[in-house]
Design a protein around this motif. Structure first.
Motif, PDB file in Angstrom:
ATOM      1  N   GLY A 187       0.811  -1.209   0.000  1.00  0.00           N
ATOM      2  CA  GLY A 187       0.000   0.000   0.000  1.00  0.00           C
ATOM      3  C   GLY A 187       0.843   1.257   0.000  1.00  0.00           C
ATOM      4  N   GLY A 188       0.225   2.328  -0.395  1.00  0.00           N
ATOM      5  CA  GLY A 188       0.860   3.630  -0.363  1.00  0.00           C
ATOM      6  C   GLY A 188      -0.156   4.688   0.004  1.00  0.00           C
ATOM      7  N   LEU A 189       0.322   5.775   0.566  1.00  0.00           N
ATOM      8  CA  LEU A 189      -0.539   6.898   0.943  1.00  0.00           C
ATOM      9  C   LEU A 189       0.120   8.176   0.475  1.00  0.00           C
ATOM     10  CD1 LEU A 189      -2.851   7.944   3.284  1.00  0.00           C
ATOM     11  CD2 LEU A 189      -0.693   8.774   4.184  1.00  0.00           C
ATOM     12  N   ILE A 190      -0.691   9.077  -0.055  1.00  0.00           N
ATOM     13  CA  ILE A 190      -0.192  10.421  -0.323  1.00  0.00           C
ATOM     14  C   ILE A 190      -1.022  11.409   0.489  1.00  0.00           C
ATOM     15  CG2 ILE A 190       0.776   9.949  -2.591  1.00  0.00           C
ATOM     16  CD1 ILE A 190      -1.652  11.172  -3.874  1.00  0.00           C
ATOM     17  N   LEU A 191      -0.331  12.403   1.017  1.00  0.00           N
ATOM     18  CA  LEU A 191      -0.958  13.516   1.719  1.00  0.00           C
ATOM     19  C   LEU A 191      -0.600  14.773   0.956  1.00  0.00           C
ATOM     20  CD1 LEU A 191      -0.030  12.752   5.432  1.00  0.00           C
ATOM     21  CD2 LEU A 191      -2.293  12.614   4.410  1.00  0.00           C
ATOM     22  N   GLY A 192      -1.567  15.640   0.803  1.00  0.00           N
ATOM     23  CA  GLY A 192      -1.299  16.875   0.090  1.00  0.00           C
ATOM     24  C   GLY A 192      -2.124  18.022   0.625  1.00  0.00           C
ATOM     25  N   LEU A 193      -1.677  19.213   0.296  1.00  0.00           N
ATOM     26  CA  LEU A 193      -2.406  20.415   0.695  1.00  0.00           C
ATOM     27  C   LEU A 193      -3.440  20.806  -0.338  1.00  0.00           C
ATOM     28  CD1 LEU A 193       0.563  22.508   2.120  1.00  0.00           C
ATOM     29  CD2 LEU A 193      -1.041  21.038   3.347  1.00  0.00           C
ATOM     30  N   GLY A 194      -3.452  20.103  -1.472  1.00  0.00           N
ATOM     31  CA  GLY A 194      -4.405  20.420  -2.526  1.00  0.00           C
ATOM     32  C   GLY A 194      -4.815  19.175  -3.285  1.00  0.00           C
ATOM     33  N   THR A 195      -5.695  19.366  -4.251  1.00  0.00           N
ATOM     34  CA  THR A 195      -6.129  18.287  -5.127  1.00  0.00           C
ATOM     35  C   THR A 195      -5.849  18.687  -6.568  1.00  0.00           C
ATOM     36  OG1 THR A 195      -8.370  19.195  -5.243  1.00  0.00           O
ATOM     37  CG2 THR A 195      -7.958  17.545  -3.541  1.00  0.00           C
ATOM     38  N   HIS A 196      -5.803  17.698  -7.439  1.00  0.00           N
ATOM     39  CA  HIS A 196      -5.592  17.976  -8.852  1.00  0.00           C
ATOM     40  C   HIS A 196      -6.891  18.499  -9.462  1.00  0.00           C
ATOM     41  CE1 HIS A 196      -1.600  16.280  -9.064  1.00  0.00           C
ATOM     42  NE2 HIS A 196      -2.017  15.226  -8.373  1.00  0.00           N
ATOM     43  N   ALA A 197      -6.814  19.558 -10.250  1.00  0.00           N
ATOM     44  CA  ALA A 197      -8.001  20.108 -10.921  1.00  0.00           C
ATOM     45  C   ALA A 197      -8.596  19.060 -11.852  1.00  0.00           C
ATOM     46  CB  ALA A 197      -7.642  21.376 -11.686  1.00  0.00           C
ATOM     47  N   THR A 198      -7.730  18.319 -12.512  1.00  0.00           N
ATOM     48  CA  THR A 198      -8.156  17.209 -13.361  1.00  0.00           C
ATOM     49  C   THR A 198      -7.476  15.951 -12.833  1.00  0.00           C
ATOM     50  OG1 THR A 198      -8.278  18.666 -15.274  1.00  0.00           O
ATOM     51  CG2 THR A 198      -8.182  16.300 -15.709  1.00  0.00           C
ATOM     52  N   PRO A 199      -8.247  14.920 -12.439  1.00  0.00           N
ATOM     53  CA  PRO A 199      -7.632  13.696 -11.928  1.00  0.00           C
ATOM     54  C   PRO A 199      -6.630  13.114 -12.938  1.00  0.00           C
ATOM     55  CG  PRO A 199      -9.980  13.668 -11.529  1.00  0.00           C
ATOM     56  CD  PRO A 199      -9.713  14.850 -12.410  1.00  0.00           C
ATOM     57  N   VAL A 237      -0.829  -1.664  -4.610  1.00  0.00           N
ATOM     58  CA  VAL A 237       0.067  -2.153  -5.657  1.00  0.00           C
ATOM     59  C   VAL A 237       0.108  -3.672  -5.523  1.00  0.00           C
ATOM     60  CG1 VAL A 237       2.399  -2.073  -6.609  1.00  0.00           C
ATOM     61  CG2 VAL A 237       1.425  -0.027  -5.536  1.00  0.00           C
ATOM     62  N   GLU A 238      -0.534  -4.352  -6.472  1.00  0.00           N
ATOM     63  CA  GLU A 238      -0.585  -5.808  -6.445  1.00  0.00           C
ATOM     64  C   GLU A 238       0.597  -6.375  -7.221  1.00  0.00           C
ATOM     65  OE1 GLU A 238      -4.472  -7.522  -7.266  1.00  0.00           O
ATOM     66  OE2 GLU A 238      -5.371  -5.550  -6.919  1.00  0.00           O
ATOM     67  N   VAL A 239       1.183  -7.417  -6.662  1.00  0.00           N
ATOM     68  CA  VAL A 239       2.329  -8.070  -7.297  1.00  0.00           C
ATOM     69  C   VAL A 239       2.065  -9.567  -7.412  1.00  0.00           C
ATOM     70  CG1 VAL A 239       3.989  -6.339  -6.507  1.00  0.00           C
ATOM     71  CG2 VAL A 239       3.528  -8.331  -5.091  1.00  0.00           C
ATOM     72  N   ASP A 240       2.727 -10.197  -8.384  1.00  0.00           N
ATOM     73  CA  ASP A 240       2.606 -11.650  -8.536  1.00  0.00           C
ATOM     74  C   ASP A 240       3.719 -12.350  -7.755  1.00  0.00           C
ATOM     75  OD1 ASP A 240       4.896 -11.395 -10.083  1.00  0.00           O
ATOM     76  OD2 ASP A 240       3.872 -11.743 -11.992  1.00  0.00           O
ATOM     77  N   ALA A 241       3.853 -13.663  -7.922  1.00  0.00           N
ATOM     78  CA  ALA A 241       4.838 -14.445  -7.181  1.00  0.00           C
ATOM     79  C   ALA A 241       6.275 -14.008  -7.472  1.00  0.00           C
ATOM     80  CB  ALA A 241       4.669 -15.926  -7.486  1.00  0.00           C
ATOM     81  N   ALA A 242       6.503 -13.437  -8.660  1.00  0.00           N
ATOM     82  CA  ALA A 242       7.840 -12.973  -9.031  1.00  0.00           C
ATOM     83  C   ALA A 242       8.067 -11.508  -8.637  1.00  0.00           C
ATOM     84  CB  ALA A 242       8.046 -13.153 -10.527  1.00  0.00           C
ATOM     85  N   ASN A 243       7.141 -10.941  -7.847  1.00  0.00           N
ATOM     86  CA  ASN A 243       7.199  -9.535  -7.410  1.00  0.00           C
ATOM     87  C   ASN A 243       7.106  -8.555  -8.567  1.00  0.00           C
ATOM     88  OD1 ASN A 243       6.985  -9.240  -4.688  1.00  0.00           O
ATOM     89  ND2 ASN A 243       9.181  -9.168  -4.294  1.00  0.00           N
TER      90      ASN A 243
END
Length: 176
Positions: A83-95, A152-158
């Motif tokens: 997993g990953g997390l992002i923290l920000g002070l703003g959002t993207h105008a266009t995703p 982030v999904e990974v297989d057996a070979a990472n």
């Protein structure tokens, strides 16, 4: 003297004293209510997408108050995911579509939040939580905080097989 205090939904209730006229409901006129200013807010930003374990969702466990932790929890992580997390002070105008950043980006999966801070998460039982400690200082009052999680999904070979994202959660720091 005794002064019980309760904090409920951004309001502080104070009541008490000693040797009141009687017991029971007659003390209710002595209840004082104080409103935090400004109130802390949390809201949903956009939508998440679906990974191999189902929909990815992020929610705020509480509102971001000074002097407290603001905790967000993501669900829908598969067993083989990082997993990953992002923290920000703003959002993207266009995703930003994740597929434009990496070929394993899932369909309809977007980056919604500015990436001012990123961190690695280790999901357990399909979920991950992250807490941001907010110092008790007026300097931060009114500051926008935004969060979004990724799987982030990974297989057996990472090898990365799929990258998916939750909705975003936006908060505004309130003062107690």
């Amino acid at each position: 003297q005794r002064f019980p205090v309760a904090f409920v939904d951004g309001k502080t209730y104070w009541w008490g004293g000693q040797n009141g006229p009687s017991t029971g409901d007659s003390l209710l006129p002595f209840v004082k209510e104080y409103q935090a200013d400004p109130l802390a807010l949390s809201s949903v930003i956009g939508t998440g997408c679906t990974g191999s374990a189902g929909p990815m969702m992020l929610s705020a466990n509480d509102a971001p108050w000074t002097g407290r932790d603001w905790t967000v929890t993501g669900t829908g992580f598969p067993a083989s995911a990082h997993g990953g997390l992002i923290l920000g002070l703003g959002t993207h105008a266009t995703p930003i579509p994740i597929s434009s950043l990496h070929p394993a980006g899932g369909s309809g999966c977007d980056v919604l939040v500015m990436d001012d801070i990123t961190t690695l998460l280790f999901p357990s039982a399909g979920q991950a939580s992250f807490a941001v400690s907010i110092p008790y200082t007026t300097f931060l009052v009114g500051l926008p905080l935004n969060a979004q999680m990724f799987s982030v999904e990974v297989d057996a070979a990472n090898i990365i097989t799929l990258i998916t994202s939750t909705n975003g959660v936006g908060g505004v720091v309130g003062s107690l």
